[in-house]
Design a protein around this motif. Sequence first.
Motif, mmCIF file in Angstrom:
data_model
loop_
_atom_site.group_PDB
_atom_site.id
_atom_site.type_symbol
_atom_site.label_atom_id
_atom_site.label_comp_id
_atom_site.label_asym_id
_atom_site.label_seq_id
_atom_site.Cartn_x
_atom_site.Cartn_y
_atom_site.Cartn_z
ATOM 1 N N VAL A 225 0.838 -1.201 0.000
ATOM 2 C CA VAL A 225 0.000 0.000 0.000
ATOM 3 C C VAL A 225 0.870 1.248 0.000
ATOM 4 O O VAL A 225 0.601 2.220 -0.715
ATOM 5 N N PHE A 226 1.932 1.229 0.779
ATOM 6 C CA PHE A 226 2.792 2.403 0.891
ATOM 7 C C PHE A 226 3.634 2.640 -0.356
ATOM 8 O O PHE A 226 4.193 3.716 -0.539
ATOM 9 N N LYS A 227 3.730 1.637 -1.233
ATOM 10 C CA LYS A 227 4.492 1.815 -2.467
ATOM 11 C C LYS A 227 3.664 2.465 -3.573
ATOM 12 O O LYS A 227 4.221 2.859 -4.599
ATOM 13 N N SER A 228 2.373 2.569 -3.383
ATOM 14 C CA SER A 228 1.513 3.148 -4.419
ATOM 15 C C SER A 228 1.739 4.648 -4.504
ATOM 16 O O SER A 228 1.768 5.341 -3.482
ATOM 17 N N PRO A 229 1.920 5.192 -5.716
ATOM 18 C CA PRO A 229 2.232 6.625 -5.868
ATOM 19 C C PRO A 229 1.034 7.546 -5.662
ATOM 20 O O PRO A 229 1.204 8.764 -5.670
ATOM 21 N N THR A 240 -4.123 14.786 14.437
ATOM 22 C CA THR A 240 -4.985 14.177 13.420
ATOM 23 C C THR A 240 -4.130 13.586 12.311
ATOM 24 O O THR A 240 -3.252 14.268 11.771
ATOM 25 N N LEU A 241 -4.400 12.340 11.979
ATOM 26 C CA LEU A 241 -3.704 11.654 10.895
ATOM 27 C C LEU A 241 -4.607 11.675 9.666
ATOM 28 O O LEU A 241 -5.748 11.206 9.718
ATOM 29 N N VAL A 242 -4.102 12.218 8.552
ATOM 30 C CA VAL A 242 -4.907 12.405 7.352
ATOM 31 C C VAL A 242 -4.229 11.689 6.182
ATOM 32 O O VAL A 242 -3.043 11.918 5.919
ATOM 33 N N SER A 243 -4.975 10.835 5.486
ATOM 34 C CA SER A 243 -4.486 10.143 4.291
ATOM 35 C C SER A 243 -5.212 10.694 3.069
ATOM 36 O O SER A 243 -6.449 10.786 3.078
ATOM 37 N N TYR A 244 -4.445 11.033 2.044
ATOM 38 C CA TYR A 244 -5.016 11.488 0.766
ATOM 39 C C TYR A 244 -4.730 10.415 -0.278
ATOM 40 O O TYR A 244 -3.568 10.078 -0.520
ATOM 41 N N LEU A 245 -5.786 9.889 -0.876
ATOM 42 C CA LEU A 245 -5.670 8.792 -1.829
ATOM 43 C C LEU A 245 -6.460 9.142 -3.082
ATOM 44 O O LEU A 245 -7.622 9.526 -3.006
ATOM 45 N N GLN A 246 -5.810 9.024 -4.256
ATOM 46 C CA GLN A 246 -6.485 9.268 -5.532
ATOM 47 C C GLN A 246 -6.919 7.929 -6.111
ATOM 48 O O GLN A 246 -6.095 7.040 -6.345
ATOM 49 N N LYS A 451 6.605 7.084 4.560
ATOM 50 C CA LYS A 451 5.897 5.813 4.445
ATOM 51 C C LYS A 451 6.885 4.666 4.641
ATOM 52 O O LYS A 451 7.486 4.163 3.695
ATOM 53 N N ASN A 452 7.065 4.246 5.885
ATOM 54 C CA ASN A 452 7.989 3.157 6.191
ATOM 55 C C ASN A 452 7.275 2.098 7.025
ATOM 56 O O ASN A 452 6.081 2.201 7.328
ATOM 57 N N SER A 453 8.016 1.079 7.400
ATOM 58 C CA SER A 453 7.426 -0.044 8.133
ATOM 59 C C SER A 453 6.950 0.369 9.521
ATOM 60 O O SER A 453 5.965 -0.175 10.045
ATOM 61 N N LYS A 454 7.607 1.331 10.128
ATOM 62 C CA LYS A 454 7.192 1.782 11.454
ATOM 63 C C LYS A 454 5.823 2.449 11.396
ATOM 64 O O LYS A 454 4.953 2.192 12.246
ATOM 65 N N ARG A 457 3.166 -0.218 10.878
ATOM 66 C CA ARG A 457 2.886 -0.960 12.103
ATOM 67 C C ARG A 457 1.994 -0.150 13.049
ATOM 68 O O ARG A 457 1.026 -0.659 13.623
ATOM 69 N N GLU A 458 2.297 1.134 13.200
ATOM 70 C CA GLU A 458 1.487 1.977 14.086
ATOM 71 C C GLU A 458 0.087 2.197 13.519
ATOM 72 O O GLU A 458 -0.889 2.286 14.271
ATOM 73 N N LEU A 459 -0.018 2.271 12.190
ATOM 74 C CA LEU A 459 -1.323 2.474 11.557
ATOM 75 C C LEU A 459 -2.218 1.251 11.767
ATOM 76 O O LEU A 459 -3.411 1.384 12.088
ATOM 77 N N LYS A 460 -1.669 0.066 11.596
ATOM 78 C CA LYS A 460 -2.445 -1.156 11.811
ATOM 79 C C LYS A 460 -2.825 -1.306 13.281
ATOM 80 O O LYS A 460 -3.930 -1.748 13.609
ATOM 81 N N ASN A 461 -1.931 -0.912 14.167
ATOM 82 C CA ASN A 461 -2.237 -0.968 15.597
ATOM 83 C C ASN A 461 -3.357 0.007 15.949
ATOM 84 O O ASN A 461 -4.259 -0.299 16.742
ATOM 85 N N LEU A 462 -3.330 1.190 15.327
ATOM 86 C CA LEU A 462 -4.360 2.192 15.595
ATOM 87 C C LEU A 462 -5.722 1.722 15.088
ATOM 88 O O LEU A 462 -6.745 1.892 15.767
ATOM 89 N N ASP A 463 -5.753 1.124 13.890
ATOM 90 C CA ASP A 463 -7.029 0.657 13.334
ATOM 91 C C ASP A 463 -7.582 -0.559 14.077
ATOM 92 O O ASP A 463 -8.789 -0.820 14.023
ATOM 93 N N SER A 464 -6.718 -1.290 14.736
ATOM 94 C CA SER A 464 -7.193 -2.463 15.480
ATOM 95 C C SER A 464 -7.888 -2.076 16.779
ATOM 96 O O SER A 464 -8.602 -2.888 17.370
ATOM 97 N N ARG A 465 -7.682 -0.849 17.242
ATOM 98 C CA ARG A 465 -8.307 -0.401 18.492
ATOM 99 C C ARG A 465 -9.723 0.096 18.219
ATOM 100 O O ARG A 465 -9.977 0.765 17.226
ATOM 101 N N GLN A 466 -10.617 -0.256 19.116
ATOM 102 C CA GLN A 466 -11.994 0.202 19.001
ATOM 103 C C GLN A 466 -12.074 1.673 19.410
ATOM 104 O O GLN A 466 -11.373 2.113 20.312
ATOM 105 N N CYS A 467 -12.921 2.422 18.745
ATOM 106 C CA CYS A 467 -13.101 3.820 19.116
ATOM 107 C C CYS A 467 -14.192 3.981 20.158
ATOM 108 O O CYS A 467 -14.517 5.099 20.557
ATOM 109 N N ARG A 468 -14.772 2.857 20.584
ATOM 110 C CA ARG A 468 -15.745 2.864 21.672
ATOM 111 C C ARG A 468 -15.329 1.846 22.724
ATOM 112 O O ARG A 468 -14.583 0.904 22.456
#
Length: 655
Positions: A225-229, A240-246, A451-454, A457-468
């Motif tokens: 995913v991180f290799k996509s231009p 706030t973490l913001v991702s822009y994807l075309q 966009k590196n492995s660290k 890893r933190e992004l996947k950890n953040l998404d795995s946490r419930q927001c409730r």
Amino acid sequence: MFGNKVVAQVACDVFQLLISHWEHLQRLDPTLPKKIIEIFVATIAFLLPSAEHSTVEADKKLIVSLLLCLLDWCMAVPLSLLLEPITKSSSEPHSPSKAPLLDYIYRVLHCCVSGSNLHTQQSHYLLSLSDLSSDYDLMLGQVKSFEPPPSQMTPADFGNLLTVAEEKRRRNIELIPLSARMVMTHLVNHLGHHPLSGGPALLHSLVSENHDNPYVESSELSCEVFKSPNLQLFVFNDSTLVSYLQIPAETPTAGQPPHPSSQVRVIVRDISGKYSWDGTILYCTTQEDSVEAGVFHPVDPPPSKTCNTHSRHQPTSLKGQYKTHCSVSDSLSNFCEEDEVDVLDKLLEELSHSSPECLPQPRLRLNQPAPSPHGMNLEQENAILEAILRQTQQEEEQVRKWDADVSFRAACQRVPSHQEPKAPFYFCRLLLNDLGMNSWDRRKSFHLLKKNSKLLRELKNLDSRQCRETHKIAVFYIGEGQEDKCSILSNSAGSQAYEDFVSGLGWEVDLATHCGFMGGLQRNGSTGLTAPYYATSTVEVIFHVSTRMPSDSDDSLTKKLRHLGNDEVHIVWSEHTRDYRRGIIPTDFGDVLIIIYPMKNHMYFIQIMKKPQVPFFGPLFNGAIVTGTLLPSLVRATCINASRAIKSRLTLYQS
């Protein structure tokens, strides 16, 4: 009422329980729910100066409990109630403007984030206890203890590697501001519009950077995913973490205006959850709207009776002249419609009749040939005419040659052809620029991430946490005479009173399609087809009901015991004549057991067993007797508080 810390916590639990019955309270007194929220606001403002500097963790947790309870009440009552002005004391001499209650809620939350010094500076903006003294009997004098000098240590003073004690101290300092920030963000995002069309099980977006990405084939976040231009990640205001994807745009249907082949997807992650937005450039609305707006309108032709209109406003002496010009123009327009007509000859003839004063010689029309000059004979005249005709022929021949030569033709001006942007991040960069994120003023608060492995890893950890806040509760049914685990776990149904109780705990959800908290249950049917589920904007609860899970084989019984036994809070509905014993269901968990014994007249006796290390919780207590109407909501609230009490014992646990 809040004079003792334990009593205060019990009061919070009671107020939290009353949330589900606020409509009944409003029938008793229409202003009662609003008054309860006002009490919370005033109490938080009163306790904040002493609690934020206190070294006792329980003082801060009391403020956090009040903040979370205030949030639940704000989300439960109608928004119109929060927009009403506060109830001020009649003895208040200087009554401020009638600001809505919601305004005071945000102000006290802002004070919790910024510190009590802001409270003292803006005390005339906040709701104080004296404002409510005429309406409520609040005994808060014993709660406000001395205020020790504020600690000079800030979170930045701690080193990168902290011991458990230092980490606890750091989190203790940030506990109230962090909770207030969460409450503020939650109100901004969800107040007045929860749940949305996705249902209460969905509070945040399930979309990630790998979805609809043409450069990625993986079904989850990966290094690919991180290799996509077409993807870049930013951090805004360090919060706030913001991702822009075309991504490719959807094919427009008939009647839709044209739009580019790509669109921008913005994925936002902050303290309140994850949100996703898709956007595209709109060039115009529909074709009809553009024509009506004048985009394609031709230039309007001049009025056909301009001369007559002008003549009405001109002096009388000029009327004839204007009429003559109009008649000549009309004649010319008629002549132009005929083929091969000498327009100049016709014009001169018309002027000779209409304006004889223009004739150089009387009775000699303007279109008649003039006599030959003096001294020129007929031969000379014919020679001149032949020379003129020859020159005309030569000019016409040259014009025909130039017409045949492409290099002499003027190029036709054409509409520029459409150029689709080739850069995979073009529209994202355009949106960033339109939002002002590329400006120099934003450089200090808007940063591009590597966009590196660290980061992955933190992004996947953040998404795995419930927001409730999530809880899973086990529910057992014990029939009459059942005293061993096999007979208890083999029950596939219970009495009608038990089924009514289970249906009151939450609503049934289909596990195959449920998109909320699952609590370890499977979608393939091995743990049942449905389960009771309850959710608010801050809490999710799934109930592992033993009678909902299959028990047709030894493997099913083992799987059922594994799911039920691993839950820390157990609800046991016992219709046995003997009291329930803890060892009947062998498990290392089950720190809290809430046992329900049916009595006569739809009353139920409650027995609560808990391990000694589990802190106090409520609102139900051991020996309570409850009616069947209130039983499901009271048991559910007690289970949630019991689960919170158990989790609070975990090292470095933070809700």
